[in-house]
Write a protein that holds these residues in place. Structure first.
Motif, PDB file in Angstrom:
ATOM      1  N   ARG A  84      43.659  34.595  33.154  1.00  0.00           N
ATOM      2  CA  ARG A  84      44.132  35.313  34.341  1.00  0.00           C
ATOM      3  C   ARG A  84      45.615  35.044  34.586  1.00  0.00           C
ATOM      4  N   LYS A  85      46.033  33.737  34.521  1.00  0.00           N
ATOM      5  CA  LYS A  85      47.435  33.388  34.710  1.00  0.00           C
ATOM      6  C   LYS A  85      48.287  33.933  33.571  1.00  0.00           C
ATOM      7  N   THR A  86      47.703  33.924  32.352  1.00  0.00           N
ATOM      8  CA  THR A  86      48.437  34.455  31.202  1.00  0.00           C
ATOM      9  C   THR A  86      48.728  35.932  31.386  1.00  0.00           C
ATOM     10  N   ALA A  87      47.720  36.699  31.836  1.00  0.00           N
ATOM     11  CA  ALA A  87      47.922  38.130  32.046  1.00  0.00           C
ATOM     12  C   ALA A  87      48.944  38.396  33.140  1.00  0.00           C
ATOM     13  N   GLU A  88      48.931  37.590  34.215  1.00  0.00           N
ATOM     14  CA  GLU A  88      49.904  37.770  35.288  1.00  0.00           C
ATOM     15  C   GLU A  88      51.318  37.469  34.798  1.00  0.00           C
ATOM     16  N   ALA A  89      51.463  36.433  33.979  1.00  0.00           N
ATOM     17  CA  ALA A  89      52.793  36.081  33.480  1.00  0.00           C
ATOM     18  C   ALA A  89      53.324  37.122  32.509  1.00  0.00           C
ATOM     19  N   LEU A  90      52.428  37.708  31.709  1.00  0.00           N
ATOM     20  CA  LEU A  90      52.852  38.720  30.737  1.00  0.00           C
ATOM     21  C   LEU A  90      52.998  40.093  31.360  1.00  0.00           C
ATOM     22  N   GLY A  91      52.544  40.257  32.593  1.00  0.00           N
ATOM     23  CA  GLY A  91      52.680  41.548  33.262  1.00  0.00           C
ATOM     24  C   GLY A  91      51.698  42.592  32.772  1.00  0.00           C
ATOM     25  N   ILE A  92      50.530  42.178  32.305  1.00  0.00           N
ATOM     26  CA  ILE A  92      49.492  43.102  31.837  1.00  0.00           C
ATOM     27  C   ILE A  92      48.206  42.764  32.574  1.00  0.00           C
ATOM     28  N   SER A  93      47.268  43.690  32.504  1.00  0.00           N
ATOM     29  CA  SER A  93      45.975  43.452  33.145  1.00  0.00           C
ATOM     30  C   SER A  93      45.129  42.513  32.296  1.00  0.00           C
ATOM     31  N   GLU A  94      44.141  41.923  32.920  1.00  0.00           N
ATOM     32  CA  GLU A  94      43.246  41.019  32.195  1.00  0.00           C
ATOM     33  C   GLU A  94      42.483  41.751  31.102  1.00  0.00           C
ATOM     34  N   ARG A  95      42.092  42.971  31.399  1.00  0.00           N
ATOM     35  CA  ARG A  95      41.339  43.729  30.386  1.00  0.00           C
ATOM     36  C   ARG A  95      42.202  44.005  29.164  1.00  0.00           C
ATOM     37  N   THR A  96      43.480  44.336  29.390  1.00  0.00           N
ATOM     38  CA  THR A  96      44.382  44.547  28.251  1.00  0.00           C
ATOM     39  C   THR A  96      44.538  43.266  27.445  1.00  0.00           C
ATOM     40  N   LEU A  97      44.628  42.134  28.159  1.00  0.00           N
ATOM     41  CA  LEU A  97      44.734  40.860  27.457  1.00  0.00           C
ATOM     42  C   LEU A  97      43.472  40.575  26.649  1.00  0.00           C
ATOM     43  N   TYR A  98      42.317  40.840  27.230  1.00  0.00           N
ATOM     44  CA  TYR A  98      41.074  40.610  26.487  1.00  0.00           C
ATOM     45  C   TYR A  98      41.017  41.481  25.227  1.00  0.00           C
ATOM     46  N   ARG A  99      41.461  42.726  25.340  1.00  0.00           N
ATOM     47  CA  ARG A  99      41.421  43.623  24.182  1.00  0.00           C
ATOM     48  C   ARG A  99      42.370  43.156  23.084  1.00  0.00           C
ATOM     49  N   LYS A 100      43.536  42.683  23.489  1.00  0.00           N
ATOM     50  CA  LYS A 100      44.494  42.196  22.480  1.00  0.00           C
ATOM     51  C   LYS A 100      43.980  40.925  21.822  1.00  0.00           C
TER      52      LYS A 100
END
Length: 471
Positions: free
Chosen positions: A447-463
């Motif tokens: 969650r913190k990683t997605a906020e720092a990268l400026g993407i949604s959590e779902r996008t982070l999970y997909r990547k």
């Protein structure tokens, strides 16, 4: 057995030629298995003749099953006649044996056969032709050996012309047709039958024996008797109980006679006018329709209950719910498409109308909810996906990302990460390295990683899923 013995044994009173003809016909066909159709008005004694047919047959040691087809609701008549398997319809909690199975090796008497619905007529025709039938909800046929005696107070030939009765079934049933005449067509039998009933009721109620005057006998013989022998029996019972004198005149009888059809020309009879349609007491048809409505409502209720249980069962097997802290652990598998249920305070300030209603009616419920991850099983051809929204996830106030961490992430990969060769990494490689550095920085907190990268959590999970597949 001769005619006189039959009359004495079964209590058939009468010396008219028409009743003698009926007894002779029944005696001739009784010892065969031929199908017999008894036709006559209500109250003429059709069931009594059916007993003669059974008791004089070779099946007399087996039972005779009596079925009133007009008293069984249309939706149940097939299961009543032919039986039903367990679970064949709503409410069938056990296996049911039908009337035809009960009457195997015996006789089945189908009274009011003219009231049988069309779908049941088709199955009855097959039983008449082959002796085979199938239970409701079953696939295996059963064989029965049963003799069929049917009765009706309708003219089935006329019903066939109207389309209310199958022609082929009528021909199968009327192999032998015994027409029982109404009581008004044999006036010579009225007084003997009345005396017989009067004697029986006088003994039953311990009353004195009544005598009819000449005008009373003339009244009984000239009356039309729309209820036939049944009505005559009721009149005899009332005379035995209600009359206080030993002599009964025509004036005493006249109030007891109720001609529901056309009155006799030579009598001044009390008529009973038909009740209005809005009368308080319902007719027999109204009661039957009400019973069908009640049964339909009950079946709908059972269907709704079964549907609710199936939906609950499907929902319970769709996925699993785990706490967020378990899902955010580093050893939690990441090869799932998942949904995240967040608290209401994580959403935008402008809540939709339904959210406002929920907050007004019970806002404390949302505060009790915990963030969970909802995993969807990949059992079907297509997996459900959560529609994308523009709601940004609010950062956790207790542990905001530090400026040093954000600066380090924004700095991007270093030359050391690219191998020190001076070559620039590809965009895909840089993205992987950046995601890896961010995950290490936040100890695997996605969650913190997605906020720092400026993407949604779902996008982070997909990547992350793509990265795992490449590896």
């Amino acid at each position: 057995m001769d005619r006189t013995s039959i009359q004495e044994r079964f209590g058939i009173v009468g010396e008219s030629d028409v009743i003698k003809n009926v007894i002779d016909q029944a005696r001739q066909v009784a010892d065969t298995d031929i199908t017999v159709l008894l036709q006559g008005e209500s109250g003429v004694g059709k069931e009594l003749i059916s007993q003669v047919l059974h008791e004089l047959s070779m099946r007399r040691h087996e039972q005779m099953v009596v079925v009133n087809c007009g008293a069984i609701p249309e939706g149940l008549i097939e299961s009543e006649l032919f039986g039903a398997e367990k679970g064949a319809y709503t409410g069938a909690v056990e296996e049911r044996v039908g009337y035809f199975e009960e009457a195997d090796d015996g006789t089945i008497f189908l009274d009011e056969i003219g009231e049988m619905p069309k779908n049941a007529q088709v199955r009855l025709l097959r039983v008449l032709e082959t002796g085979r039938f199938t239970r409701v909800g079953a696939s295996q046929q059963q064989q029965v050996d049963v003799r069929i005696v049917a009765a009706t107070n309708k003219d089935l030939a006329e019903e066939v012309q109207k389309g209310n009765f199958r022609k082929d079934l009528y021909y199968r049933l009327s192999t032998v047709l015994i027409d029982i005449p109404p009581l008004r067509e044999r006036p010579d039998d009225i007084l003997p039958i009345f005396d017989t009933f009067l004697h029986e009721f006088s003994q039953e109620y311990s009353s004195s024996r009544k005598q009819l005057t000449a005008d009373a006998e003339e009244l009984l013989e000239s009356y039309r008797w729309p209820g036939n022998v049944r009505e005559l029996r009721n009149i005899a019972e009332q005379v035995a109980v209600l009359m206080r004198t030993d002599e009964v005149s025509a004036d005493d009888l006249r109030p007891l006679l109720r001609d529901l059809g056309q009155a006799a020309a030579s009598t001044d009879l009390m008529r009973v006018e038909p009740e209005p349609q809005d009368a308080g007491a319902g007719t027999e048809d109204d009661l039957r329709q009400r019973e069908l409505l009640y049964r339909a409502i009950l079946e709908m209720r059972m269907d709704m209950r079964n549907l609710k249980e199936r939906i609950d069962s499907l929902m319970s097997n769709v996925g699993v719910v785990v706490p967020r802290e378990v899902a955010e652990r580093g050893d939690f598998p990441s090869d799932y498409d998942d949904f995240v249920v967040v608290n209401s305070e994580d959403g935008p300030t402008a809540s939709p109308p339904h959210r406002e209603r929920e907050q007004r009616s019970g806002g404390e419920v949302d505060s009790m909810m915990r963030d969970v991850i909802y995993e969807v099983e990949e059992s079907g051809p297509a997996r459900p996906t959560r529609p994308r929204t523009d709601r940004p996830s609010a950062p956790e106030p207790e542990s905001p990302p530090s400026a040093e961490a954000e600066a380090e992430i924004e700095a991007g990969p270093t030359e050391a990460d690219s191998g020190g060769s001076g070559e620039l990494p590809t965009l895909e490689e840089s993205e992987k390295q950046l995601i890896s550095r961010a995950l290490k920085r936040f100890d695997g907190n996605r969650r913190k990683t997605a906020e720092a990268l400026g993407i949604s959590e779902r996008t982070l999970y997909r990547k992350l899923k793509d990265i795992d597949e490449d590896l």
